[in-house]
Design an enzyme around this catalytic site. Structure first.
Site, PDB file in Angstrom:
ATOM      1  N   CYS A  77     -48.212  76.325 -42.353  1.00  0.00           N
ATOM      2  CA  CYS A  77     -48.432  77.524 -43.034  1.00  0.00           C
ATOM      3  C   CYS A  77     -47.147  78.481 -42.588  1.00  0.00           C
ATOM      4  CB  CYS A  77     -49.707  78.247 -42.789  1.00  0.00           C
ATOM      5  SG  CYS A  77     -49.798  80.028 -43.555  1.00  0.00           S
ATOM      6  N   GLU A 159     -54.740  77.625 -55.233  1.00  0.00           N
ATOM      7  CA  GLU A 159     -56.031  77.394 -54.723  1.00  0.00           C
ATOM      8  C   GLU A 159     -57.344  77.097 -55.792  1.00  0.00           C
ATOM      9  OE1 GLU A 159     -57.672  77.624 -51.338  1.00  0.00           O
ATOM     10  OE2 GLU A 159     -55.945  77.542 -50.797  1.00  0.00           O
ATOM     11  N   HIS A 193     -48.548  76.164 -50.128  1.00  0.00           N
ATOM     12  CA  HIS A 193     -49.304  75.894 -51.386  1.00  0.00           C
ATOM     13  C   HIS A 193     -48.054  75.744 -52.697  1.00  0.00           C
ATOM     14  CE1 HIS A 193     -52.318  78.062 -49.024  1.00  0.00           C
ATOM     15  NE2 HIS A 193     -53.133  78.010 -50.392  1.00  0.00           N
TER      16      HIS A 193
END
Ligand code: DGL
Length: 286
Positions: A77, A159, A193
């Site tokens: 991350c 997500e 992401h």
């Protein structure tokens, strides 16, 4: 020769599904290694939070991975890498001998190798952009220009597993416009992401711009550290174990993780970490 340390899993974590991009590259490059993944979905997104809060969340997850016996920590991350790397190396590497790998320097290295005109774009969460971590890593080389912009809604899209559609493309055009008009030839996907959305991002940026993410290069750092520390898992040790944990609801994570990693994701378990309301102030965690 294998021992308990060599056999132990690599601990990989992110706020949600993003770190799976890094986990996949690790599994590809190191197919004998077991991996324990934590998606801190109860506290996702990390990006809009103050750095001190991201730090606290990341330390909570890493403490748990260490308690579970991982031999290495991978901060998959960017926001957490920017917030906690220094402290994590002190807390886990210096004190406990557990190597900590992060994602920002590997992505910066790839971008510096790739650029031809010296103009590099960076899209990332607000926490990462505000930290200036990519500028610190990229501007170590002369004649490099960096244009960065936050792209917070990309985390929501990833997500939710949304990778196409007019809303995503319109959002991508809005976020990417300043970077595109600066004439960059390389764009760092500075949030783990974002590779889920590389179709949309590539479509908007055009084919002359190379998209760079941290996954492959970070996995090379993992490979190097395991080799140099002599803690690779042997091929005689049996099949590796992949464990996927989330701190929030597990169903949607499981769907996305299976789409991305296939049958390696046999089951997603729930684990508890403290939830931190993004509006509450945090206390120093030592
Ligand atoms: N995937 C993370 C990153 O690389 C965090 C995204 C978020 O939770 O905002 O920054």
């Amino acid at each position: 020769m294998n021992n308990a340390r060599n056999d132990a899993p690599i601990g990989v974590f992110d706020s949600g599904v993003g770190g799976l991009t890094v986990a996949r590259a690790i599994i590809d490059q190191l197919p004998n290694e077991s991996v324990t993944y934590v998606g801190d979905t109860a506290n996702c997104p990390y990006g809009p939070r103050p750095i001190a809060q991201v730090r606290e969340l990341a330390l909570n997850v890493m403490d748990q991975l260490v308690a579970d016996g991982v031999k290495m920590l991978v901060i998959a991350c960017n926001s957490a890498s920017a917030a906690v790397l220094h402290d994590a190396r002190e807390r886990y590497t210096t004190k406990l001998g557990i190597p900590v790998i992060e994602v920002i320097r590997p992505a910066a290295r790839s971008a510096l190798r790739a650029t031809r005109n010296g103009k590099i774009g960076v899209i990332a969460t607000q926490a990462t952009v505000q930290s200036g971590a990519y500028e610190d890593a990229l501007l170590t080389v002369p004649d490099i220009e960096v244009v960065s912009a936050p792209a917070p809604r990309f985390v929501e899209f990833a997500e939710a597993g949304i990778t196409t559609g007019s809303e995503l493309i319109a959002t991508a055009r809005e976020y990417l416009e300043p970077i595109k008009s600066a004439g960059v030839d390389t764009l760092v996907l500075g949030c783990t992401h974002y590779p889920f959305l590389s179709g949309a991002i590539g479509y908007v940026m055009g084919e002359d711009v190379l998209l760079v993410s941290s996954a492959e290069e970070t996995a090379k750092d993992v490979y190097r550290a395991l080799t140099e520390e002599n803690i690779l898992r042997s091929s005689d040790a049996g099949k590796p174990v992949y464990q996927f944990n989330v701190t929030g609801e597990s169903d949607s994570f499981q769907v996305l993780a299976r789409r991305f990693l296939g049958p390696k994701v046999a089951h997603v378990s729930h684990v508890d970490v403290p939830r931190i309301d993004s509006r509450t102030s945090t206390q120093e965690k030592l």
